[in-house]
Design an enzyme around this catalytic site. Structure first.
Site, PDB file in Angstrom:
ATOM      1  N   LYS A  90       0.840  -1.191   0.000  1.00 49.41           N
ATOM      2  CA  LYS A  90       0.000   0.000   0.000  1.00 49.41           C
ATOM      3  C   LYS A  90       0.882   1.252   0.000  1.00 49.41           C
ATOM      4  O   LYS A  90       1.898   1.294   0.688  1.00 49.41           O
ATOM      5  CB  LYS A  90      -0.902  -0.001   1.234  1.00 49.41           C
ATOM      6  CG  LYS A  90      -1.735   1.266   1.420  1.00 49.41           C
ATOM      7  CD  LYS A  90      -2.548   1.207   2.696  1.00 49.41           C
ATOM      8  CE  LYS A  90      -1.688   1.229   3.928  1.00 49.41           C
ATOM      9  NZ  LYS A  90      -1.024   2.557   4.128  1.00 49.41           N
TER      10      LYS A  90
ATOM     11  N   ASP B 241      -4.403  -0.304   9.854  1.00 44.60           N
ATOM     12  CA  ASP B 241      -4.296  -0.308   8.392  1.00 44.60           C
ATOM     13  C   ASP B 241      -4.977  -1.504   7.722  1.00 44.60           C
ATOM     14  O   ASP B 241      -5.208  -1.477   6.513  1.00 44.60           O
ATOM     15  CB  ASP B 241      -2.813  -0.317   7.975  1.00 44.60           C
ATOM     16  CG  ASP B 241      -2.283   1.088   7.750  1.00 44.60           C
ATOM     17  OD1 ASP B 241      -3.021   2.055   8.009  1.00 44.60           O
ATOM     18  OD2 ASP B 241      -1.134   1.217   7.317  1.00 44.60           O
TER      19      ASP B 241
END
Length: 295
Positions: free
Chosen positions: A11, A138
């Site tokens: 990411k 996350d």
């Protein structure tokens, strides 16, 4: 059952603001996407009394038992969601640790997605959100591999068919401690992403944003500032920014051809520029990946 192979993608934070602090955690907002860089996860159902989790590959060193995958399995066991099913999970770590790429969080998200898709478990979306947040803040971002915006209110909005960028990732031979970076944050920025729009993924908008953690990271790790400065001097990146709490610095381009040229000629460029950058080269590795796989 044979082993399944899962790709667990890294990411990137295209922009990040720290907007305040709750009792334990800082409040952040982020524009994020995913890149082709991925860990390979091999999952196999086994007839044993315990799960078997192992890591291998270039970036597997020093991963302890308190990792995100072990946490996920423990939660699923405690809630009776796995119904006594046991798995062997082997993870080839291609995503470096302490890089700001969310490798561990995305591992947990990818395995949770896999369990749901293959119907090994049955959970509501509300439960998925709870499980994700118990593991790490996350994890929920990787449940659906689309570009997204995390607001300061902790809401997430995903977008399809966003502009496509190409990026040159630079990872020094050291990582950044997320805890240390956030401990150094004393100033907060006002919320800018609480009205998420697809237009926020446009070049013009992104180029005007920042990563609020850079200031702290550059003070604690001065070499990172040199890496960013060097990348800004390369040909035509429309912005250069640290992702997450570092240590990866990413240069963003609209042309794949230009990025490929930069990657393959970077060593010569460094030699031409001078000794200081030759030393800089020795502390970095350079990788090219295409951004927006979930677009």
């Amino acid at each position: 059952m044979g082993a399944y192979r899962i790709k667990s993608f890294a990411k990137l934070n295209l922009a990040l603001n720290v907007t305040g602090k709750s009792t334990l955690l800082h409040k952040i907002e982020s524009i994020f996407s995913f890149v082709e860089l991925h860990d390979d996860i091999f999952v196999k159902k086994i007839n044993e009394s315990n799960h078997r989790v192992s890591f291998f590959g270039k970036f597997s060193k020093n991963i302890n038992k308190n990792n995100t995958v072990e946490k996920l399995l423990k939660i699923l066991e405690q809630d009776g969601i796995l119904k006594n099913k046991k798995f062997q999970i082997k993870i080839k770590k291609n995503i470096p640790q302490k890089a700001g790429l969310g490798g561990g969080s995305m591992n947990a998200a990818s395995i949770l997605n896999f369990f749901i898709k293959k119907k090994f478990i049955k959970v509501s979306q509300k439960k998925v959100i709870k499980i994700s947040r118990w593991i790490g803040s996350d994890v929920i971002l990787g449940i659906n591999l689309k570009n997204g915006i995390l607001t300061s209110n902790n809401d997430i909005k995903k977008f399809s068919n966003c502009p496509k960028f190409y990026t040159l990732l630079v990872k020094p031979n050291f990582g950044c401690s997320t805890k240390k970076i956030y401990l150094g944050v004393n100033n907060f920025t006002r919320s800018r992403f609480n009205n998420p729009k697809k237009s926020m993924f446009n070049k013009k908008y992104l180029s005007k944003q920042t990563n609020a953690l850079e200031k702290v990271a550059f003070l604690k790790y001065p070499k990172l500032k040199k890496v960013k400065f060097f990348l800004e001097k390369l040909k035509n990146p429309f912005f250069v920014r640290m992702t997450g709490s570092g240590s990866v610095i990413a240069a963003y381009y609209l042309s794949k051809k230009i990025v490929m040229w930069q990657k393959f000629n970077l060593k010569e460029n460094l030699k031409i520029i001078g000794v200081i950058h030759q030393k800089l080269y020795k502390i970095c590795f350079f990788v090219l990946y295409e951004i927006n796989i979930g677009a």
